[in-house]
Each structure stands twice: as structure tokens, then as C-alpha cells.
Scaffold this motif. Sequence first.
Motif, PDB file in Angstrom:
ATOM      1  N   ARG A   1      20.500  73.446 -26.019  1.00 51.69           N
ATOM      2  CA  ARG A   1      21.341  72.805 -24.921  1.00 51.69           C
ATOM      3  C   ARG A   1      22.789  73.599 -24.821  1.00 51.69           C
ATOM      4  O   ARG A   1      23.506  73.678 -23.934  1.00 51.69           O
ATOM      5  N   TRP A   2      23.191  73.997 -25.990  1.00 51.63           N
ATOM      6  CA  TRP A   2      24.299  74.783 -26.107  1.00 51.63           C
ATOM      7  C   TRP A   2      24.072  76.159 -25.587  1.00 51.63           C
ATOM      8  O   TRP A   2      25.297  76.816 -24.603  1.00 51.63           O
ATOM      9  N   LEU A   3      22.991  76.717 -25.642  1.00 47.75           N
ATOM     10  CA  LEU A   3      22.852  77.954 -24.898  1.00 47.75           C
ATOM     11  C   LEU A   3      22.591  77.895 -23.576  1.00 47.75           C
ATOM     12  O   LEU A   3      22.934  78.921 -22.683  1.00 47.75           O
ATOM     13  N   THR A   4      22.208  76.662 -23.082  1.00 46.49           N
ATOM     14  CA  THR A   4      22.089  76.511 -21.635  1.00 46.49           C
ATOM     15  C   THR A   4      23.407  76.706 -20.953  1.00 46.49           C
ATOM     16  O   THR A   4      23.420  77.162 -19.695  1.00 46.49           O
ATOM     17  N   ARG A   5      24.619  76.508 -21.431  1.00 44.83           N
ATOM     18  CA  ARG A   5      25.905  76.917 -20.992  1.00 44.83           C
ATOM     19  C   ARG A   5      26.115  78.417 -20.292  1.00 44.83           C
ATOM     20  O   ARG A   5      26.656  78.678 -19.624  1.00 44.83           O
ATOM     21  N   TYR A   6      25.252  79.269 -21.085  1.00 40.12           N
ATOM     22  CA  TYR A   6      25.330  80.698 -20.999  1.00 40.12           C
ATOM     23  C   TYR A   6      23.975  81.385 -20.491  1.00 40.12           C
ATOM     24  O   TYR A   6      24.097  82.220 -19.651  1.00 40.12           O
ATOM     25  N   GLU A   7      23.004  80.536 -20.456  1.00 40.88           N
ATOM     26  CA  GLU A   7      21.541  81.177 -19.738  1.00 40.88           C
ATOM     27  C   GLU A   7      20.861  79.817 -19.381  1.00 40.88           C
ATOM     28  O   GLU A   7      20.363  79.192 -20.413  1.00 40.88           O
ATOM     29  N   SER A   8      20.670  79.748 -18.092  1.00 41.63           N
ATOM     30  CA  SER A   8      20.150  78.464 -17.601  1.00 41.63           C
ATOM     31  C   SER A   8      18.641  78.438 -17.908  1.00 41.63           C
ATOM     32  O   SER A   8      18.021  77.356 -18.116  1.00 41.63           O
ATOM     33  N   ALA A   9      17.975  79.689 -18.434  1.00 40.20           N
ATOM     34  CA  ALA A   9      16.400  79.565 -18.792  1.00 40.20           C
ATOM     35  C   ALA A   9      16.345  78.447 -20.097  1.00 40.20           C
ATOM     36  O   ALA A   9      15.271  78.061 -20.052  1.00 40.20           O
TER      37      ALA A   9
ATOM     38  N   GLN B   1      17.227  75.644 -20.397  1.00 36.33           N
ATOM     39  CA  GLN B   1      16.904  74.250 -19.762  1.00 36.33           C
ATOM     40  C   GLN B   1      15.575  73.943 -19.868  1.00 36.33           C
ATOM     41  O   GLN B   1      15.180  72.953 -19.996  1.00 36.33           O
ATOM     42  N   VAL B   2      14.545  74.750 -20.256  1.00 37.48           N
ATOM     43  CA  VAL B   2      13.013  74.572 -20.358  1.00 37.48           C
ATOM     44  C   VAL B   2      12.896  73.886 -21.341  1.00 37.48           C
ATOM     45  O   VAL B   2      11.780  72.969 -21.480  1.00 37.48           O
ATOM     46  N   PHE B   3      13.506  73.847 -22.367  1.00 38.15           N
ATOM     47  CA  PHE B   3      13.438  73.293 -23.820  1.00 38.15           C
ATOM     48  C   PHE B   3      13.813  71.698 -23.489  1.00 38.15           C
ATOM     49  O   PHE B   3      13.582  70.814 -24.321  1.00 38.15           O
ATOM     50  N   GLN B   4      14.457  71.120 -22.385  1.00 39.88           N
ATOM     51  CA  GLN B   4      14.698  70.002 -22.071  1.00 39.88           C
ATOM     52  C   GLN B   4      13.168  69.077 -21.722  1.00 39.88           C
ATOM     53  O   GLN B   4      13.086  67.865 -21.937  1.00 39.88           O
ATOM     54  N   TYR B   5      12.119  69.746 -21.545  1.00 43.05           N
ATOM     55  CA  TYR B   5      10.992  69.126 -21.370  1.00 43.05           C
ATOM     56  C   TYR B   5      10.192  68.668 -22.393  1.00 43.05           C
ATOM     57  O   TYR B   5       9.943  69.417 -23.494  1.00 43.05           O
ATOM     58  N   ILE B   6       9.884  67.325 -22.400  1.00 43.18           N
ATOM     59  CA  ILE B   6       9.202  66.915 -23.647  1.00 43.18           C
ATOM     60  C   ILE B   6       7.971  67.417 -23.810  1.00 43.18           C
ATOM     61  O   ILE B   6       7.623  67.658 -24.932  1.00 43.18           O
ATOM     62  N   THR B   7       7.248  67.753 -22.707  1.00 43.08           N
ATOM     63  CA  THR B   7       5.796  68.246 -22.938  1.00 43.08           C
ATOM     64  C   THR B   7       5.915  69.757 -23.521  1.00 43.08           C
ATOM     65  O   THR B   7       5.113  69.951 -24.477  1.00 43.08           O
ATOM     66  N   LEU B   8       6.910  70.680 -23.318  1.00 44.52           N
ATOM     67  CA  LEU B   8       7.009  71.760 -23.986  1.00 44.52           C
ATOM     68  C   LEU B   8       7.272  71.419 -25.546  1.00 44.52           C
ATOM     69  O   LEU B   8       6.613  72.223 -26.221  1.00 44.52           O
ATOM     70  N   ARG B   9       8.228  70.861 -25.863  1.00 45.24           N
ATOM     71  CA  ARG B   9       8.604  70.579 -26.924  1.00 45.24           C
ATOM     72  C   ARG B   9       7.488  69.828 -27.853  1.00 45.24           C
ATOM     73  O   ARG B   9       7.388  70.137 -29.029  1.00 45.24           O
ATOM     74  N   ALA B  10       6.668  68.872 -27.202  1.00 45.95           N
ATOM     75  CA  ALA B  10       5.615  68.634 -28.036  1.00 45.95           C
ATOM     76  C   ALA B  10       4.665  69.683 -28.421  1.00 45.95           C
ATOM     77  O   ALA B  10       3.939  69.876 -29.400  1.00 45.95           O
ATOM     78  N   ILE B  11       4.125  70.564 -27.406  1.00 48.36           N
ATOM     79  CA  ILE B  11       3.453  71.729 -27.738  1.00 48.36           C
ATOM     80  C   ILE B  11       4.057  72.555 -28.731  1.00 48.36           C
ATOM     81  O   ILE B  11       3.202  73.027 -29.603  1.00 48.36           O
ATOM     82  N   LEU B  12       4.977  72.657 -28.763  1.00 46.24           N
ATOM     83  CA  LEU B  12       5.806  73.572 -29.841  1.00 46.24           C
ATOM     84  C   LEU B  12       6.025  72.901 -31.017  1.00 46.24           C
ATOM     85  O   LEU B  12       5.676  73.291 -32.342  1.00 46.24           O
ATOM     86  N   GLY B  13       5.873  71.513 -31.148  1.00 44.54           N
ATOM     87  CA  GLY B  13       5.796  70.650 -32.370  1.00 44.54           C
ATOM     88  C   GLY B  13       4.318  70.671 -32.983  1.00 44.54           C
ATOM     89  O   GLY B  13       4.206  70.798 -34.124  1.00 44.54           O
ATOM     90  N   VAL B  14       3.354  70.784 -32.098  1.00 47.09           N
ATOM     91  CA  VAL B  14       1.966  71.123 -32.606  1.00 47.09           C
ATOM     92  C   VAL B  14       1.660  72.288 -33.360  1.00 47.09           C
ATOM     93  O   VAL B  14       1.148  72.288 -34.307  1.00 47.09           O
ATOM     94  N   LEU B  15       2.359  73.390 -32.538  1.00 46.68           N
ATOM     95  CA  LEU B  15       2.089  74.796 -32.979  1.00 46.68           C
ATOM     96  C   LEU B  15       3.064  75.062 -34.451  1.00 46.68           C
ATOM     97  O   LEU B  15       2.541  75.616 -35.275  1.00 46.68           O
ATOM     98  N   THR B  16       4.273  74.398 -34.235  1.00 49.52           N
ATOM     99  CA  THR B  16       4.962  74.390 -35.501  1.00 49.52           C
ATOM    100  C   THR B  16       4.354  74.013 -36.692  1.00 49.52           C
ATOM    101  O   THR B  16       4.388  74.441 -38.026  1.00 49.52           O
TER     102      THR B  16
END
Length: 360
Positions: A7-15, A17-32
Motif C-alpha cells: 500500500r505504501w509503495l502504491t504511492r510511487y508505483e501503481s503496479a 495495487q495488484v496486492f490489494q486482490y484477496i485472490t492473489l494474496r491467498a495464492i501467495l499465502g499457499v505458496l509461502t
Amino acid sequence: MLLELARWLTRYESAFQVFQYITLRAILGVLTALVISFVVGPWMIRRLTRYKVGQQVRADGPQSHLSKAGTPTMGGALILVAVTVATLLWVDLGNRQVWLALGVTLAFGLIGAVDDYRKLRFGNSRGLSARAKLFWQVVAGLGAAWAIQATAQSPAETRLIVPVFKQVVVDLGPWFVPWAALWVVGFSNAVNLTDGLDGLAILPTVMVAGALGVFAYASGNVVFANYLQIPYIAGVGELTVFCGALVGAGLGFLWFNAYPAQVFMGDVGALALGAALGLLAVLVRQELVLLVMGGVFVLETVSVILQVASFRLTGRRIFRMAPIHHHFELRGWPEPRVIVRFWIITVILVLIGLATLKVR
């Protein structure tokens, strides 16, 4: 944690914002959680073996299990570490439902750890007395249920939803606390009873957790909730990330727990995972669906209840041994056959549970 950084980095790079998606973070949670399990698992097994944290086998159990004596136990600690780290890394740390789920999981894990320690300390398979274990489980379950009710932001969070019948909703009122505690404590013990064969409990846990993640995502999304005619619960979508962490940690543990097991989860893992499933079902208001999806856990528990009741009332046993997976073993089924068939049953039951999302 990493969500806040994104969220902090979004202020400098809009890309970012993809980490706001729950689905992506759920997948990253599985892999982590999966990576943590693969990295920490071998080290933990070596440490448990070095300190002789070995399984105590019941003398009255199947004779084929005597060879399992000494296999490292308390491996459920690996699951808890992976779930906790993966969740804290990818979840919204301001979400109350996630803290409730994580807190209950760790609390029941602590109860299980004390039980496992006593088994190892005194060199038998008894551990904590049944009364003491149940007391602390009830305390933790009631505390979690009260917290849910006290922080509820809408009536839907404490109402009983009956699957299939879209108009049937029961306002539990003051009965919500004992009702919710019953599911948390009940499934904690149900998973613990199922954890008697290599990998038998962990894969059904993974499948049910994944399905509950689907329910969490749908319930936390206004559009999906309205379309599927299920109650919308603000913030509950974040539990999808927690469910993802459970899935990843469970699959990572299965890598070492598959037949023949290199490590057992012990009560530290079984009690925690069961409580997590029970609480997730309460938070997403799908307790009755959990009965279906977790049918293997229910069957194992009912088999023990029937066996004890029959023996006390008539002096005769219904099964050759309970829980029921031992009954099939004593009938001549090889352990891997029992395990895989119970897995297949769980796949079918989870699919039926997921179907209730649409069948209204």
C-alpha cells in the motif's frame, strides 16, 4: 505486513495495487506456507528425532502400529509456524476475523502441545486427562464465540443459515455463544480422533479449508453474496488468505506425513486444525455445510460415541475398534487403502458442500 508495504509503495508505483486482490494474496499465502514447510520441515524432523520426541503407541491398538513407535511427533508445530508466518505476511492486519481465527488456532495448538509434552514426559499415550483437556478447550471456544458476538457488525454474523433453503434463517440470540463454541470444540476433537493413520487427517483438512476459503471469499464480496443469496459479512473475505495458509501448510506437512510417515502432527496440530475449521465455519456462517464437507471427521467421532455407548449399555462393541479407521484395518484393509478411500470420500463431500452455494 507485506500488504501494508504494498500500500505504501502504491504511492510511487501503481503496479503494487495488484496486492490489494484477496485472490492473489491467498495464492501467495499457499505458496509461502508451502515453502516454509519444505524449508523448515527437514530441520524440525531432525531436531525432534535428536531429542527423542517420539510417538507413544497404544498397546491395545492395531499390532501393525507398533512399528510406528518412536516416529517423531509434535510435527503440528511446523503447520502452526507456516500458517502464522504466511498469514501475517499477506493478510490485512486490521481485520478482526483473521485475528480471531489465528488466535483460536494457536490457543488450541497450545493445549495440544501441553498434552503432547505430558505424553512424552511421562512415557505413555495418555497426556492430559480428558477432563482437563476438555475444560481448556471449552474455555477457549467460549472465549472465541463471545468475541465474535461482541464484535459482530451485523445480525447476519450470529444467525444460523440453513443450506439449500434460502429463506430459512434462525436468529440464535443468546444461544450463539454455546452454539459457536460447540463447533470449535467439537471439530477440534473430531480432527484429533481422525489423526490415527499416516496422512489420514491432514488432506481432508486441506480440502475442507480450501472449500471454506471459497465460502469466505463469496461471503465477503457484496456482488457474489447477493448473486448466491448468502449473507454478506464485511471483512470475512480476508479469511481466504488464512485458508490459503492452512492449505499450503497442510500440503507441506503431508509431504513428510504421507505413508510411511516421517513425522506425526500430534495433538498440537490436530486440535489446532480442527478448531480452525470449526471457527472458520462459524465466521462464514456455514456450520451445517461443514457437517457435510467434514463428513469423515463426523463419521470418526460418531463411531467412537456409538462404540462407547454400546459397550457401556450392552457390554458389546459395534466395531472391532474405534475410531472407525481402525475397524477397517482390523478387517484386513491395508493402511494406504483406508487412507486413500477416506480422501476420496472427502473429495465427494466437499464438492457437495460447494454445490450448496448455488443450490438455493
